[in-house]
Design an enzyme around this catalytic site. Structure first.
Site, PDB file in Angstrom:
ATOM      1  N   GLY A  20       0.850  -1.193   0.000  1.00 26.09           N
ATOM      2  CA  GLY A  20       0.000   0.000   0.000  1.00 26.09           C
ATOM      3  C   GLY A  20       0.880   1.234   0.000  1.00 26.09           C
ATOM      4  N   CYS A  55      -8.281  12.541  -0.380  1.00 28.45           N
ATOM      5  CA  CYS A  55      -9.228  13.507   0.180  1.00 28.45           C
ATOM      6  C   CYS A  55      -9.623  14.577  -0.859  1.00 28.45           C
ATOM      7  CB  CYS A  55      -8.629  14.179   1.407  1.00 28.45           C
ATOM      8  SG  CYS A  55      -7.963  12.984   2.573  1.00 28.45           S
ATOM      9  N   THR A 288       1.263  -6.289  14.624  1.00 24.92           N
ATOM     10  CA  THR A 288       0.139  -7.232  14.559  1.00 24.92           C
ATOM     11  C   THR A 288       0.440  -8.431  15.468  1.00 24.92           C
ATOM     12  OG1 THR A 288       1.096  -8.526  12.773  1.00 24.92           O
ATOM     13  CG2 THR A 288      -0.195  -6.596  12.126  1.00 24.92           C
ATOM     14  N   GLY A 297      -3.075   2.558   9.387  1.00 20.11           N
ATOM     15  CA  GLY A 297      -4.072   3.220   8.542  1.00 20.11           C
ATOM     16  C   GLY A 297      -5.457   2.611   8.637  1.00 20.11           C
ATOM     17  N   ASP A 298      -6.219   2.776   7.559  1.00 24.38           N
ATOM     18  CA  ASP A 298      -7.618   2.334   7.542  1.00 24.38           C
ATOM     19  C   ASP A 298      -7.776   0.852   7.839  1.00 24.38           C
ATOM     20  OD1 ASP A 298      -8.196   4.879   6.766  1.00 24.38           O
ATOM     21  OD2 ASP A 298      -9.163   4.360   4.864  1.00 24.38           O
ATOM     22  N   TYR A 446      -7.117  36.431  20.109  1.00 29.46           N
ATOM     23  CA  TYR A 446      -8.240  37.347  19.874  1.00 29.46           C
ATOM     24  C   TYR A 446      -7.779  38.625  19.202  1.00 29.46           C
ATOM     25  CZ  TYR A 446     -11.535  41.145  20.682  1.00 29.46           C
ATOM     26  OH  TYR A 446     -12.331  42.233  20.500  1.00 29.46           O
TER      27      TYR A 446
HETATM   28  C1  LIG Z   1     -13.172  10.475  -1.467  1.00 29.98           C
HETATM   29  C2  LIG Z   1     -12.430  10.429  -0.175  1.00 29.98           C
HETATM   30  C3  LIG Z   1     -12.308  11.581   0.586  1.00 29.98           C
HETATM   31  C4  LIG Z   1     -11.629  11.537   1.808  1.00 29.98           C
HETATM   32  N1  LIG Z   1     -11.518  12.694   2.530  1.00 29.98           N
HETATM   33  C5  LIG Z   1     -10.832  12.673   3.690  1.00 29.98           C
HETATM   34  C6  LIG Z   1     -10.641  13.873   4.431  1.00 29.98           C
HETATM   35  O1  LIG Z   1     -11.092  14.953   4.024  1.00 29.98           O
HETATM   36  N2  LIG Z   1      -9.954  13.796   5.599  1.00 29.98           N
HETATM   37  C7  LIG Z   1      -9.415  12.611   6.046  1.00 29.98           C
HETATM   38  O2  LIG Z   1      -8.765  12.602   7.094  1.00 29.98           O
HETATM   39  N3  LIG Z   1      -9.580  11.470   5.365  1.00 29.98           N
HETATM   40  C8  LIG Z   1     -10.275  11.467   4.197  1.00 29.98           C
HETATM   41  N4  LIG Z   1     -10.413  10.306   3.490  1.00 29.98           N
HETATM   42  C9  LIG Z   1      -9.885   9.049   4.059  1.00 29.98           C
HETATM   43  C10 LIG Z   1      -8.412   8.888   3.764  1.00 29.98           C
HETATM   44  O3  LIG Z   1      -8.189   8.996   2.396  1.00 29.98           O
HETATM   45  C11 LIG Z   1      -7.958   7.534   4.277  1.00 29.98           C
HETATM   46  O4  LIG Z   1      -8.215   7.451   5.647  1.00 29.98           O
HETATM   47  C12 LIG Z   1      -6.479   7.320   4.045  1.00 29.98           C
HETATM   48  O5  LIG Z   1      -6.169   7.397   2.689  1.00 29.98           O
HETATM   49  C13 LIG Z   1      -6.068   5.949   4.585  1.00 29.98           C
HETATM   50  O6  LIG Z   1      -4.755   5.687   4.251  1.00 29.98           O
HETATM   51  P1  LIG Z   1      -4.238   4.200   4.097  1.00 29.98           P
HETATM   52  O7  LIG Z   1      -2.803   4.301   3.739  1.00 29.98           O
HETATM   53  O8  LIG Z   1      -4.617   3.416   5.279  1.00 29.98           O
HETATM   54  O9  LIG Z   1      -5.068   3.577   2.898  1.00 29.98           O
HETATM   55  P2  LIG Z   1      -5.239   4.069   1.405  1.00 29.98           P
HETATM   56  O10 LIG Z   1      -4.979   5.498   1.264  1.00 29.98           O
HETATM   57  O11 LIG Z   1      -6.553   3.549   0.956  1.00 29.98           O
HETATM   58  O12 LIG Z   1      -4.119   3.280   0.618  1.00 29.98           O
HETATM   59  C14 LIG Z   1      -4.145   1.885   0.519  1.00 29.98           C
HETATM   60  C15 LIG Z   1      -3.446   1.483  -0.759  1.00 29.98           C
HETATM   61  O13 LIG Z   1      -3.177   0.095  -0.670  1.00 29.98           O
HETATM   62  C16 LIG Z   1      -3.310  -0.474  -1.939  1.00 29.98           C
HETATM   63  N5  LIG Z   1      -3.516  -1.920  -1.774  1.00 29.98           N
HETATM   64  C17 LIG Z   1      -4.540  -2.526  -1.127  1.00 29.98           C
HETATM   65  N6  LIG Z   1      -4.377  -3.849  -1.155  1.00 29.98           N
HETATM   66  C18 LIG Z   1      -3.219  -4.099  -1.834  1.00 29.98           C
HETATM   67  C19 LIG Z   1      -2.525  -5.271  -2.194  1.00 29.98           C
HETATM   68  N7  LIG Z   1      -2.968  -6.461  -1.850  1.00 29.98           N
HETATM   69  N8  LIG Z   1      -1.387  -5.145  -2.889  1.00 29.98           N
HETATM   70  C20 LIG Z   1      -0.916  -3.928  -3.249  1.00 29.98           C
HETATM   71  N9  LIG Z   1      -1.545  -2.784  -2.931  1.00 29.98           N
HETATM   72  C21 LIG Z   1      -2.677  -2.868  -2.231  1.00 29.98           C
HETATM   73  C22 LIG Z   1      -4.496   0.246  -2.537  1.00 29.98           C
HETATM   74  O14 LIG Z   1      -4.463   0.186  -3.939  1.00 29.98           O
HETATM   75  C23 LIG Z   1      -4.283   1.662  -2.018  1.00 29.98           C
HETATM   76  O15 LIG Z   1      -3.593   2.439  -2.956  1.00 29.98           O
HETATM   77  C24 LIG Z   1     -11.073  10.319   2.261  1.00 29.98           C
HETATM   78  C25 LIG Z   1     -11.188   9.164   1.487  1.00 29.98           C
HETATM   79  C26 LIG Z   1     -11.851   9.209   0.276  1.00 29.98           C
HETATM   80  C27 LIG Z   1     -11.985   7.963  -0.555  1.00 29.98           C
END
Ligand SMILES: Cc1cc2nc3c(=O)[nH]c(=O)nc-3n(C[C@H](O)[C@H](O)[C@H](O)COP(=O)(O)OP(=O)(O)OC[C@H]3O[C@@H](n4cnc5c(N)ncnc54)[C@H](O)[C@@H]3O)c2cc1C
Length: 567
Positions: A20, A55, A288, A297-298, A446
């Site tokens: 990721g 975002c 883990t 992350g997510d 302020y």
């Molecule tokens: C439209 C939108 C708007 C958002 N707005 C906000 C905001 O305003 N404020 C905020 O705080 N958060 C916002 N978020 C949430 C934020 O984008 C996520 O919380 C953040 O990107 C999480 O980061 P991450 O690295 O955990 O996962 P991600 O950013 O989702 O990255 C995960 C990556 O892993 C890759 N991946 C997954 N499985 C595999 C695999 N098996 N092999 C190789 N690659 C893989 C995926 O392709 C992806 O590119 C928003 C999300 C979206 C979709």
């Protein structure tokens, strides 16, 4: 000159694979490189991009961000050039062999598979939008939004099909941001939402306040409504959205924004511990159930610092902070992740909304499960900056705090400016274990353009502290018997005339003392104004004149919001 001292883990060469390459993955690798020049670091992503601004996607769809390139924060070649990190795009990791410490990678363009060994593995696979198995879900024109390719498909569909009407399913942050951007493109939007209100993480009586903003921009709201399925409308060849209660909405496009689920397939298949919410379970160093594998992350579950409950965060800030903690842990630094607190903000047309900490709705939910956290609430309505300076606007805030020690539990605010600043201040206070007394005493900026001598944060703290110090007895609308209790409305006469509660008595605060001899000393008086301030003043007068009274928390505006939710 002082020399940087490296620990064993920093000076030893180790191979780190990261799955990721967006918020969590990219933050991890850059921090890791700053801690170790020796480590071999490879970052894989199955998609075409690295470190892109997810975002910003709704604003790219809406042409507010005109160019795709503006969403790309770092190019793959920069990772090599600046950080000596190898990025492999279009590379999906399909399995993890924990015993032999290797992963299998599929080159999604060439279809080839190969293995790569690791000493340390980091899972930063993010989350996937929920796409329920409803009838017709795979019809063309039904989209979720997670990636740049998703946004390009949506943009193309809008252009090719001359989209005039869209249904957004789900009134959360992404749904609202898409609503605003589609409206900006001239598309008429209908929101379909299962709850009685948009913004699911807000309490209903707060969230319902933005319904007016949405309707004012022509957005149609279908609350308390769930989608049953989709079909192609024979006559018009457009999409028919079937809902429960029974309704059909014809449109040219559907955006599904009903939440996201942690992308845990790899972790689950590898036998790592998965929590009840479906995220990877990690310790405070983001490790883990396998000591060689970290997750950030997510994809992970973290502890909520207010409630102690496991929670999903699904926000960029926590992903980046967790990544930094994980990198520190990998290189022997003993820092721990403090937890998450759901601090989030969003702008929907002319309303800014933000919140931090726990909502009353969630506190009630946790209490049903036995996690009883006593709480009290106050509401305030206060200008975002001195109202004598042009351009001030009101901030509506709900503050949730402990009645035992005044600890701040959560805050939600809506307004046209300065909202996120107040929520950020309170977010920091919550993280530091702060109380409403700390808010009362906070020394904040302020000048007339920015705040007031008594800032919104101070006033929230004062209102709550007044209750805790016993200056004012309070009651909630839920606990009122409308036919029996003696309701005293201290709003001004014109406001009372415009709308009031049947059977309530009006004693406008501007001439309140004239009414003292007309009020019944033998009855408990339930006092309210618009939001709380004037009722507090009136109660202080009444109490000091020997009356028995209580202030109804949230005032007439909260009463109205509750009534709107019943409709
Ligand atoms: C439209 C939108 C708007 C958002 N707005 C906000 C905001 O305003 N404020 C905020 O705080 N958060 C916002 N978020 C949430 C934020 O984008 C996520 O919380 C953040 O990107 C999480 O980061 P991450 O690295 O955990 O996962 P991600 O950013 O989702 O990255 C995960 C990556 O892993 C890759 N991946 C997954 N499985 C595999 C695999 N098996 N092999 C190789 N690659 C893989 C995926 O392709 C992806 O590119 C928003 C999300 C979206 C979709």
């Amino acid at each position: 000159m002082a020399k940087t001292r490296l620990n064993d883990k920093q000076s030893k060469k180790q191979k780190i694979c990261v799955i990721g390459a967006v918020a969590g993955g990219a933050s991890f690798v850059t921090r890791a490189r700053r801690l170790s020049e020796k480590a071999e670091i490879i970052m894989f992503d199955r998609g075409p991009h690295v470190s892109f601004a997810s975002c910003g996607l709704p604003y790219y769809v809406g042409n507010v961000i005109p160019e795709e390139s503006e969403l790309l924060m770092v190019k793959p070649e920069d990772f090599r050039g600046m950080y000596n990190i190898e990025v492999r795009l279009f590379s999906e990791v399909i399995s993890v062999d924990r015993k032999n410490k290797q992963i299998t990678v599929r080159d999604v363009q060439k279809g080839k598979e190969y293995t790569e060994s690791y000493d340390t593995l980091v899972i930063a696979t993010g989350s996937q939008p929920v796409r329920p198995k409803l009838p017709g879900i795979d019809l063309p024109g039904i989209f979720t939004l997670r990636s740049i390719p998703d946004s390009n498909q949506i943009k193309k569909w809008i252009k090719d099909n001359n989209v005039k009407e869209a249904v957004v399913v789900g009134g959360g942050l992404i749904g609202l941001e898409m609503t605003e951007n589609l409206t900006g493109l001239g598309v008429s939007v209908t929101i379909v939402e299962m709850l009685p209100h948009v913004i699911p993480f807000f309490d209903p009586e707060m969230a319902v306040r933005v319904h007016g903003n949405l309707k004012g921009k022509g957005v149609k709201l279908n609350m308390n409504t769930s989608v049953k399925g989709f079909s192609l409308d024979e006559a018009s060849h457009r999409i028919k959205v079937m809902t429960e209660p029974d309704k059909k909405i014809i449109c040219d496009m559907v955006i599904l924004s009903i939440g996201s689920r942690p992308e845990v397939k790899l972790a689950r298949d590898a036998g790592l511990e998965i929590g009840d919410l479906g995220g990877v379970r990690v310790n405070e160093q983001m490790q883990t159930s396998d000591v060689s594998i970290y997750a950030v992350g997510d994809v992970v579950e973290s502890r909520d610092i207010v409630t102690g409950e496991w929670a999903l965060s699904l926000l960029s800030g926590p992903a980046s902070r967790q990544a930094r903690i994980a990198a520190d842990a990998v290189f022997g630094r003993n820092r721990t992740f403090r937890g998450i607190q759901a601090t989030a903000a969003c702008r929907i047309f002319d309303a800014d909304i933000a919140s931090t900490g726990v909502s009353e709705t969630n506190l009630k939910r946790y209490a049903k499960r036995g996690n009883i956290i006593p709480y009290e609430t106050v509401y305030l309505i206060t200008p975002n900056h001195a109202d004598y300076y042009p351009g001030s606007s009101m901030i509506f805030m709900k503050l949730i705090f402990s009645p035992q020690d005044g600890k701040i539990l959560g805050a939600q605010a809506i307004g046209a400016g300065g909202v996120e600043k107040r929520i950020d201040v309170i977010a920091m206070a919550i993280q530091m274990g702060g109380t409403v007394y700390d808010m009362e005493e906070a020394e904040l900026c302020y000048a007339p353009q920015f705040g007031a001598a008594k800032d919104v944060v101070n006033i929230g703290g004062m209102a709550a502290s007044n209750i805790l110090r016993g200056d004012i007895p309070t009651v909630h609308w839920d606990d009122i018997n409308f036919s029996e209790n003696y309701l005293l409305d201290v709003r001004e006469a014109d406001e009372f005339k415009e709308a009031h509660i049947e059977g309530s008595f009006n004693a406008p605060f501007s001439i309140f003392r004239q009414y003292l001899d007309k009020l019944d000393k033998d009855k408990k008086i339930y006092v309210f104004c618009n939001q709380g301030k004037m009722a507090y003043f009136a109660c202080r007068i009444l109490l000091q004149n020997g009356f028995d009274c209580v202030d109804i928390i949230g005032g007439f505006r909260t009463y109205q919001a509750r009534e709107r939710l019943k409709r």
